[in-house]
Design an enzyme around this catalytic site. Structure first.
Site, mmCIF file in Angstrom:
data_model
loop_
_atom_site.group_PDB
_atom_site.id
_atom_site.type_symbol
_atom_site.label_atom_id
_atom_site.label_comp_id
_atom_site.label_asym_id
_atom_site.label_seq_id
_atom_site.Cartn_x
_atom_site.Cartn_y
_atom_site.Cartn_z
ATOM 1 N N GLY A 304 -5.953 -25.494 -2.264
ATOM 2 C CA GLY A 304 -6.909 -26.053 -1.535
ATOM 3 C C GLY A 304 -7.919 -26.683 -2.608
ATOM 4 O O GLY A 304 -7.758 -27.032 -3.717
ATOM 5 N N SER A 305 -9.260 -26.623 -2.046
ATOM 6 C CA SER A 305 -10.391 -27.368 -2.796
ATOM 7 C C SER A 305 -10.645 -26.764 -4.159
ATOM 8 O O SER A 305 -11.237 -27.332 -4.909
ATOM 9 C CB SER A 305 -11.445 -27.671 -1.994
ATOM 10 O OG SER A 305 -11.071 -28.429 -0.886
ATOM 11 N N THR A 306 -10.140 -25.458 -4.405
ATOM 12 C CA THR A 306 -10.434 -24.782 -5.667
ATOM 13 C C THR A 306 -9.816 -25.525 -6.891
ATOM 14 O O THR A 306 -10.004 -25.466 -8.131
ATOM 15 C CB THR A 306 -9.887 -23.404 -5.573
ATOM 16 O OG1 THR A 306 -8.703 -23.472 -5.579
ATOM 17 C CG2 THR A 306 -10.798 -22.475 -4.655
#
Length: 584
Positions: A304-306
């Protein structure tokens, strides 16, 4: 005048007497010669068997009157970085018998079954199942063995062995692993370092009597060589802290599973690696295999956004953007072909710093599409994605990073915010050492090192520092993870919330994550948290995973005596105590 009988017998008798005298003279040499030849033959045969070809007789005699018994070697200890034992071997006994030599009365058998906490029927079944040799009990306490041998059951024997004991129990189970009945590694470090830890068994020769009982030691053929101790990078204090906080979060959010990793920024050493669910390696008889998986190294998920900081870093390093470059994200959606990318909240025009702070999918996708796909792929690849982290743990996976030439525009756009790529948690934590240092990727390891370890340059130092400032904004008011803040320390990091992929489509189940480091002014630790399928209390990374990061990072920094770099009242939460929801 007729001759008398006496006169007739005289000459005949003399003739017969002469014949009798001649016969013994001929027979005696023959008999004595035959006896002498036989005697010489026996002497020659005896000399041949006893001095020349004596192996056969010795082997036959030994087979009937001696046995070579194995002497187990003491397995080396596994210890943490401070020398605290994580795995030790303790002396135990095993009971065995030759089934055809085992003789007991019903009373003796019942007493033996009671001592061994079993039934006479089960003991008989073990004996009947083996024609030559059978273990009646493995790795029991010496006191239990002594009570069993005191029954004086004919044909029952005991032998010395070692049993592995794990003081950390379920807290360190997924790191250390365990050994089997023969003290050989089966999982984890016990398996990976079997040759180092095991040592070499010895042997001794004993005389046995007609009942196959050892009555005398003859010789020590080979002395056992003890295994060597092994020091891991794990800090037992931090391991317990990580385990406790992870378990609490999984329970609170009624999640399926979770993982947590703490890395030392300077050395790449893994100071803690916790998983839930877990198991107790000291009692494994009824443990499901699913609980034995070291999910932080053997399971993959979409980050995801990591992953957004890596997309931004690639564009910064290539000179395509600057931190203050404005990206138009209105109206909060972006359509590529038949697919549409969404932001959780429409933000309008955002600087690159704000794209990270607000976690804008649209902003990250636009930045990604402004790059050659090979540039993006190279950034991901050099950050360690798509390759095994090489920690020394058996079964660790490489994740999935497809070749750039196969990327379609929609795939390049979604990969910018962590979809279409899979990683394990240790990979993700290790990759963040690029931002915690001045652009170096550190080699992650589970083994104790002797100081600072050089990394591999991935980014320009100014690029790494610029991304670090953006990640610090994420944890401040206006970012997606104020709950990641730590009292007395500046922290930096990134939230992640990804739909779980099942088959060819995404489900409404989520993986919530947060990866960060502290102190932000001079990073010492990288901490990565992953919660799998939270079902209570929200599912966003800033709500589910960020508080775990805060608790673990704060406790770890204080345990290690790391100086503070912020005032004691530095934690500032939004007025309502919540976070800005990120992408779904």
């Amino acid at each position: 005048m007729k001759p008398t009988a006496h006169a007739l017998r005289g000459p005949a008798l003399r003739k017969d007497a002469a014949a009798v005298l001649v016969l013994p003279r001929l027979r005696a040499p023959v008999v004595f010669g035959a006896l002498a030849l036989l005697f010489v033959s026996l002497i020659v045969r005896s000399v041949y068997l006893q001095w020349i070809d004596n192996e056969f007789l010795q082997s036959q005699g030994s087979a009937r009157h001696s046995r070579d018994l194995e002497v187990p070697a003491h397995r080396g200890r596994i210890v943490d970085r401070s020398g605290e034992a994580l795995a030790v071997s303790t002396p135990v006994k095993s009971l065995w018998a030759f089934p055809d030599k085992f003789e007991s009365t019903p009373e003796q058998l019942a007493a033996l079954a009671k001592i061994l906490d079993t039934t006479p029927q089960r003991i008989k079944a073990r004996l009947d199942a083996n024609e030559d040799f059978a273990f009646l009990a493995r790795q029991i306490a010496p006191e239990t063995s002594a009570r069993a041998m005191a029954l004086s059951i004919h044909g029952l024997h005991d032998q010395n062995e070692y049993r592995r004991y794990y003081p950390g129990g379920e807290v360190t189970a997924h790191i250390v692993g365990f050994t089997g009945d023969h003290d050989a590694g089966q999982e984890g470090i016990e398996l990976a370092q079997q040759q180092w830890l095991a040592g070499v068994p010895g042997s001794r020769r004993v005389i046995i009597n007609r009942r196959s009982e050892a009555v005398e030691d003859v010789a020590a053929i080979r002395a056992p060589q003890a295994g060597r101790d092994l020091a891991l990078s794990i800090d037992a204090r931090l391991q317990y802290l990580a385990f406790r906080e992870l378990k609490a979060a999984v329970d609170k959010h009624k999640a399926k599973a979770g993982g947590l990793v703490i890395l030392d920024v300077a050395t790449g050493e893994i100071l803690a690696l916790a998983n839930w669910p877990t198991y107790n390696p000291n009692r494994r008889d009824k443990v499901a295999r699913d609980r034995m998986r070291n999910r932080a190294l053997t399971d993959v998920f979409e980050p995801g956004s990591t992953l957004k900081p890596f997309t931004i870093a690639a564009a910064l390093d290539a000179g395509r953007i600057r931190p203050e470059t404005v990206i138009q994200t209105a109206p909060g959606t972006m359509t590529i072909g038949s697919a549409t990318i969404h932001d959780a909240h429409a933000e309008g025009a955002l600087t690159v710093e704000q794209v990270i702070q607000k976690s804008s999918n649209v902003g990250a996708a636009k930045i990604a599409l402004g790059l050659p796909r090979e540039t993006m792929w190279q950034m991901f690849s050099e950050s360690g994605f798509g390759a095994s982290p090489q920690t020394g743990y058996p079964g660790e996976v490489a994740g999935r990073l497809r070749p750039a030439k196969s990327w379609r525009p929609i795939e390049q756009a979604t990969m910018a915010y962590g979809h279409g790529i899979s990683v394990n948690l240790v990979q993700l934590a290790r990759a963040y050492t690029i931002f915690a240092t001045d652009g170096e990727l550190k080699p992650a390891t589970l083994f104790l090192t002797d100081g600072h370890v050089a990394g591999r340059p991935v980014l320009k130092p100014q690029t790494a520092r610029a991304v670090r400032r953006m990640l610090e904004l994420v944890t401040q008011p206006g970012g997606t993870a104020p709950r990641a803040q730590v009292v007395g320390y500046r922290v930096a990091g990134k939230t992640g919330t990804a739909h779980k992929l099942e088959g060819r489509g995404y489900t409404n189940r989520y993986v919530s994550s947060f990866v960060g480091f502290a102190p932000a002014s001079h990073p010492r630790l990288v901490v990565a948290v992953m919660i799998d399928e939270p079902t209570a209390g929200g599912h966003y990374g800033g709500i589910v995973a960020a508080p775990v990061f805060s608790n673990v990072t704060g406790g770890a920094l204080r345990m290690l005596g790391v100086p503070t770099d912020a005032p004691i009242d530095n934690v500032v939460l939004p007025p309502d105590g919540g976070e800005i929801d990120e992408e779904t």
